[in-house]
Design a protein around this motif. Structure first.
Motif, PDB file in Angstrom:
ATOM      1  N   CYS A  66      -6.197 -38.899 -38.197  1.00 39.99           N
ATOM      2  CA  CYS A  66      -5.617 -37.613 -37.780  1.00 39.99           C
ATOM      3  C   CYS A  66      -6.689 -36.560 -37.600  1.00 39.99           C
ATOM      4  N   ARG A  67      -7.876 -36.949 -37.206  1.00 43.16           N
ATOM      5  CA  ARG A  67      -8.931 -35.980 -36.977  1.00 43.16           C
ATOM      6  C   ARG A  67      -9.602 -36.302 -35.643  1.00 43.16           C
ATOM      7  N   ARG A  68      -9.674 -35.312 -34.793  1.00 43.85           N
ATOM      8  CA  ARG A  68     -10.230 -35.508 -33.470  1.00 43.85           C
ATOM      9  C   ARG A  68     -11.743 -35.407 -33.526  1.00 43.85           C
ATOM     10  N   THR A  69     -12.422 -36.361 -32.909  1.00 44.17           N
ATOM     11  CA  THR A  69     -13.872 -36.326 -32.852  1.00 44.17           C
ATOM     12  C   THR A  69     -14.313 -35.307 -31.821  1.00 44.17           C
ATOM     13  N   VAL A  70     -15.158 -34.379 -32.225  1.00 42.07           N
ATOM     14  CA  VAL A  70     -15.614 -33.303 -31.360  1.00 42.07           C
ATOM     15  C   VAL A  70     -16.999 -33.634 -30.857  1.00 42.07           C
ATOM     16  N   SER A  71     -17.183 -33.586 -29.578  1.00 43.03           N
ATOM     17  CA  SER A  71     -18.478 -33.923 -28.992  1.00 43.03           C
ATOM     18  C   SER A  71     -19.464 -32.790 -29.195  1.00 43.03           C
ATOM     19  N   MET A  72     -20.709 -33.151 -29.444  1.00 38.13           N
ATOM     20  CA  MET A  72     -21.751 -32.155 -29.608  1.00 38.13           C
ATOM     21  C   MET A  72     -22.143 -31.515 -28.289  1.00 38.13           C
ATOM     22  N   SER A  73     -21.624 -32.033 -27.185  1.00 41.72           N
ATOM     23  CA  SER A  73     -21.964 -31.464 -25.891  1.00 41.72           C
ATOM     24  C   SER A  73     -21.217 -30.183 -25.600  1.00 41.72           C
ATOM     25  N   CYS A  74     -20.375 -29.721 -26.553  1.00 40.69           N
ATOM     26  CA  CYS A  74     -19.590 -28.518 -26.319  1.00 40.69           C
ATOM     27  C   CYS A  74     -20.353 -27.283 -26.749  1.00 40.69           C
ATOM     28  N   ALA A  75     -21.671 -27.323 -26.733  1.00 38.99           N
ATOM     29  CA  ALA A  75     -22.463 -26.186 -27.176  1.00 38.99           C
ATOM     30  C   ALA A  75     -22.313 -25.025 -26.212  1.00 38.99           C
ATOM     31  N   VAL A  76     -22.279 -23.835 -26.777  1.00 38.65           N
ATOM     32  CA  VAL A  76     -22.243 -22.615 -25.994  1.00 38.65           C
ATOM     33  C   VAL A  76     -23.461 -21.809 -26.406  1.00 38.65           C
ATOM     34  N   ASN A  77     -24.603 -22.058 -25.775  1.00 35.47           N
ATOM     35  CA  ASN A  77     -25.865 -21.484 -26.212  1.00 35.47           C
ATOM     36  C   ASN A  77     -25.957 -19.992 -25.929  1.00 35.47           C
ATOM     37  N   ASP A  78     -25.153 -19.494 -24.979  1.00 36.20           N
ATOM     38  CA  ASP A  78     -25.236 -18.084 -24.645  1.00 36.20           C
ATOM     39  C   ASP A  78     -24.366 -17.225 -25.549  1.00 36.20           C
ATOM     40  N   ARG A  79     -23.708 -17.835 -26.520  1.00 35.20           N
ATOM     41  CA  ARG A  79     -22.861 -17.083 -27.446  1.00 35.20           C
ATOM     42  C   ARG A  79     -23.497 -17.093 -28.826  1.00 35.20           C
ATOM     43  N   PRO A  80     -23.834 -15.941 -29.383  1.00 36.11           N
ATOM     44  CA  PRO A  80     -24.504 -15.927 -30.688  1.00 36.11           C
ATOM     45  C   PRO A  80     -23.577 -16.398 -31.788  1.00 36.11           C
ATOM     46  N   LEU A  81     -24.117 -17.224 -32.654  1.00 38.83           N
ATOM     47  CA  LEU A  81     -23.365 -17.767 -33.782  1.00 38.83           C
ATOM     48  C   LEU A  81     -23.976 -17.395 -35.126  1.00 38.83           C
ATOM     49  N   ALA A  82     -25.195 -16.854 -35.138  1.00 43.20           N
ATOM     50  CA  ALA A  82     -25.879 -16.451 -36.370  1.00 43.20           C
ATOM     51  C   ALA A  82     -26.356 -15.014 -36.209  1.00 43.20           C
ATOM     52  N   PHE A  83     -26.164 -14.206 -37.243  1.00 44.87           N
ATOM     53  CA  PHE A  83     -26.519 -12.791 -37.191  1.00 44.87           C
ATOM     54  C   PHE A  83     -27.315 -12.414 -38.440  1.00 44.87           C
ATOM     55  N   PRO A  84     -28.328 -11.574 -38.284  1.00 46.46           N
ATOM     56  CA  PRO A  84     -29.003 -11.033 -39.473  1.00 46.46           C
ATOM     57  C   PRO A  84     -28.134  -9.975 -40.131  1.00 46.46           C
ATOM     58  N   VAL A  85     -27.946 -10.079 -41.419  1.00 48.15           N
ATOM     59  CA  VAL A  85     -27.096  -9.147 -42.162  1.00 48.15           C
ATOM     60  C   VAL A  85     -27.794  -8.757 -43.460  1.00 48.15           C
ATOM     61  N   VAL A  86     -27.296  -7.705 -44.054  1.00 44.17           N
ATOM     62  CA  VAL A  86     -27.753  -7.241 -45.358  1.00 44.17           C
ATOM     63  C   VAL A  86     -26.578  -7.289 -46.320  1.00 44.17           C
ATOM     64  N   VAL A  87     -26.774  -7.889 -47.459  1.00 42.63           N
ATOM     65  CA  VAL A  87     -25.711  -8.001 -48.461  1.00 42.63           C
ATOM     66  C   VAL A  87     -25.424  -6.626 -49.036  1.00 42.63           C
ATOM     67  N   LEU A  88     -24.183  -6.170 -48.887  1.00 47.27           N
ATOM     68  CA  LEU A  88     -23.797  -4.847 -49.383  1.00 47.27           C
ATOM     69  C   LEU A  88     -23.406  -4.875 -50.855  1.00 47.27           C
ATOM     70  N   ALA A  89     -22.710  -5.907 -51.266  1.00 47.38           N
ATOM     71  CA  ALA A  89     -22.250  -6.001 -52.664  1.00 47.38           C
ATOM     72  C   ALA A  89     -21.978  -7.464 -52.990  1.00 47.38           C
ATOM     73  N   VAL A  90     -22.028  -7.761 -54.282  1.00 45.96           N
ATOM     74  CA  VAL A  90     -21.743  -9.108 -54.777  1.00 45.96           C
ATOM     75  C   VAL A  90     -20.802  -8.976 -55.971  1.00 45.96           C
ATOM     76  N   ALA A  91     -19.709  -9.726 -55.941  1.00 46.65           N
ATOM     77  CA  ALA A  91     -18.728  -9.693 -57.028  1.00 46.65           C
ATOM     78  C   ALA A  91     -18.373 -11.107 -57.434  1.00 46.65           C
ATOM     79  N   LYS A  92     -17.828 -11.253 -58.620  1.00 52.92           N
ATOM     80  CA  LYS A  92     -17.439 -12.563 -59.124  1.00 52.92           C
ATOM     81  C   LYS A  92     -16.215 -13.068 -58.374  1.00 52.92           C
ATOM     82  N   HIS A  93     -16.173 -14.360 -58.135  1.00 45.80           N
ATOM     83  CA  HIS A  93     -14.996 -14.985 -57.555  1.00 45.80           C
ATOM     84  C   HIS A  93     -14.001 -15.265 -58.681  1.00 45.80           C
TER      85      HIS A  93
END
Length: 583
Positions: A66-93
């Motif tokens: 019941c799980r569809r195999t996803v091809s790695m050829s579906c890359a969208v290189n012109d769409r950013p997927l990673a961003f530089p961020v700054v951690v504002l706060a950290v709290a316990k889960h």
């Protein structure tokens, strides 16, 4: 330390108990040992991870059901997927027994909006003001990167695709937070060329096929509307009885990320509007009521930001004015049950008061402030919560039957004997005591109610001859504001005794105020306060200016015209069978 050459992966402890407990099979975290000969317990995630790698290398091995195999050829290189961020706060889960923490970062997709994201991280991995890399939901993480960062076993369960609940049910994480790679310097400020696309290419990230659906975002829409609608809530037959939400559903149906509730639209027909769940209107108005500012939150929509949704909303009819569209933080849900202050304004001609003054009317209105049982200022048939109790309680059924029978006995029949026309001369005060369940269901708190001379002065040409009664509270009953205004005007003009009104506010016995119900065309929903939500302040000044302009140029002239057409009926309010307290 380089992100691509990280140190020995950290294996988070089990989520099922404190760290001091006896070791048990882990659900989260990687393992490099083979399923046999490891000398210890192996998690199910690690077993699947090894099996997937073995099958890809040899072509043999188990496949996920019941799980569809996803091809790695579906890359969208012109769409950013990673961003530089700054951690504002950290709290316990709160649910991980100290294993994980929740880091808060600014939403990089909507910068400078006040929207933040909560991301689950290992305990002690990040601290406030740390620089990190945020991988967005819908990103396909390379196996090598997942292994080096210590999340291989966890991500393998979702084919290495980040999803909102990839940690498991009840563990919402809006992405994956990774340490800042040394290849780009100590922080994003050290290199101007460090951007989302560079990070995406450096980490060799790919987007999943279902990226748009996984990363769909909810929005808050603020609109204004005239009195041509049959209320705000969709009735399912909007072609015959148009509603405000029905029009929104129709134009935004192509962007809805959810599946259609039943059936599918034919290719040559418009997309069928989705079900109403997850569409949240912060207020509810009835037929004929207007709205200066009406806020609605949408379900997840398939769009690239506010631009796409604004273009779709441009198809709304001219009877609806769009004030603003802002993205909502992921994981945030609003509900009408929240303590959101709602403000209404009722506009009526000053001539209705006759010899009475606005000051006298304002003094009468002050009796409504505070917490009271407003059971005499609504219709028992419209109390949804009380309906269920009535079906199960025989005493409540007797109370509702006697109340409705007494109210019908006060109606005057038409000359032809079909229907009702006005009320007879019987007293509006009954001998029926208010049922305790009715009192509890109709308890409301009015924050303020007063005549606003600033919005109703004769100096303004748009408001010439009109006065405005502004009512503010956390929640109102069906027709409650119209009853409050109508009964107060009736007391001011001498048609209703002030003692009867005081008894109605007390709520100890049932009183029928139906003949004093103010018409719907004078009521306007002015605003719903979201001051406690910082993200809701985006473009608030522009929206307020647009709402005021819509009120002054569109709504008030319509209200003034309808009052002129309603003038023969309004004359009934000016009769004075009892002594007015204002004379």
């Amino acid at each position: 330390m380089s992100l691509m050459a990280a140190a020995t992966p950290m294996t988070p402890p089990s989520r099922f108990g404190p760290a001091t407990h006896q070791p048990r099979p882990l659900r989260y975290g990687p393992t490099t040992a083979l399923p046999w000969g490891s000398g210890g317990a192996v998690s199910k995630a690690a077993l699947w991870s090894w099996a997937v790698r073995f099958r890809r290398a040899t072509g043999f091995g188990p496949r996920r059901r019941c799980r569809r195999t996803v091809s790695m050829s579906c890359a969208v290189n012109d769409r950013p997927l990673a961003f530089p961020v700054v951690v504002l706060a950290v709290a316990k889960h709160k649910r991980s027994f100290g294993r994980f923490e929740v880091a808060t970062v600014e939403d990089p997709e909507v910068p400078d909006s006040g929207c933040t994201l909560s991301v689950i991280v290992r305990t002690g991995e990040f601290k406030p003001q740390d620089t990190a890399v945020l991988l967005l939901i819908g990103t396909r993480v390379p196996e090598d990167l997942a292994r080096q960062c210590g999340w291989e076993g966890l991500l393998a369960e979702n084919d290495f695709v980040l999803k909102p609940y990839y940690f498991g049910r009840g563990y919402l994480s809006n992405g994956l937070l990774l340490p800042w790679p040394e290849e780009f310097g100590a922080s994003p400020l050290d290199s101007r060329s460090t951007g989302p696309l560079e990070l995406t290419s450096f980490l060799k990230l790919r987007s999943a096929e279902e990226l748009d659906k996984i990363s769909a975002r909810s929005f808050m829409i603020e609109i204004g509307f005239d009195g041509s609608f049959h209320g705000s809530q969709s009735s399912g037959c909007d072609d015959l009885r148009p509603t405000v939400l029905g029009k929104l559903l129709k134009v935004l149906a192509p962007l809805d990320a959810r599946d259609v509730s039943s059936g599918s639209a034919a290719p040559d027909h418009e997309p069928r509007p989705k079900r109403m769940s997850q569409w949240v209107a912060l207020s509810r108005v009835d037929a004929g009521v207007r709205g200066r500012s009406f806020k609605v939150t949408t379900p997840p929509l398939l769009c690239r930001g506010s631009v796409d949704i604004t273009e779709a909303l441009a198809k709304l009819p001219s009877s609806i004015a769009l004030h603003r569209v802002i993205p909502m933080p992921r994981g945030v849900e609003l509900s009408p049950a929240f303590e959101i202050a709602r403000e209404y304004g009722y506009y009526l001609p000053a001539a209705i008061l006759g010899d009475s003054s606005a000051t006298c009317l304002d003094g009468i209105l002050q009796d409504f402030c505070g917490s009271h049982c407003f059971g005499n200022f609504t219709d028992i048939k419209k109390l949804e919560g009380l309906k269920k109790k009535i079906r199960r309680s025989v005493p409540l059924q007797r109370f509702a039957h006697s109340l409705q029978s007494w109210k019908r006995s006060r109606r005057a029949p038409k000359a032809d004997g079909i229907g009702w026309e006005g009320w007879n001369d019987s007293t509006p005060v009954s001998s029926i005591p208010m049922h305790p369940d009715m009192r509890a269901a109709c308890k409301r708190h009015v924050l303020s109610i007063a005549v606003d001379v600033r919005r109703g002065g004769t100096d303004d040409t748009q408001l010439k001859g009109l006065i405005c009664i502004r009512v503010k509270g956390y929640g109102f009953l069906y027709n409650m504001i119209r009853y409050l205004v109508g009964s107060a005007v009736a007391v001011a003009t001498g048609k209703l005794s002030s003692d009867v009104l005081a008894t109605a506010i007390e709520g100890s016995i049932c009183i029928d105020l139906s003949e004093f119900l103010a018409p719907a065309h004078g009521l306007v929903l002015l605003d719903q306060s979201l001051d406690s939500f910082s993200w809701a302040s985006q473009a608030s000044e522009v929206a307020a200016h647009s709402a005021d302009e819509f009120l002054d140029q569109r709504l008030l002239p319509e209200i003034q015209k309808e009052w002129e057409d309603w003038q023969p009926k309004a004359a009934a309010w000016m009769r004075s069978p009892v002594q007015s307290p204002c004379t």
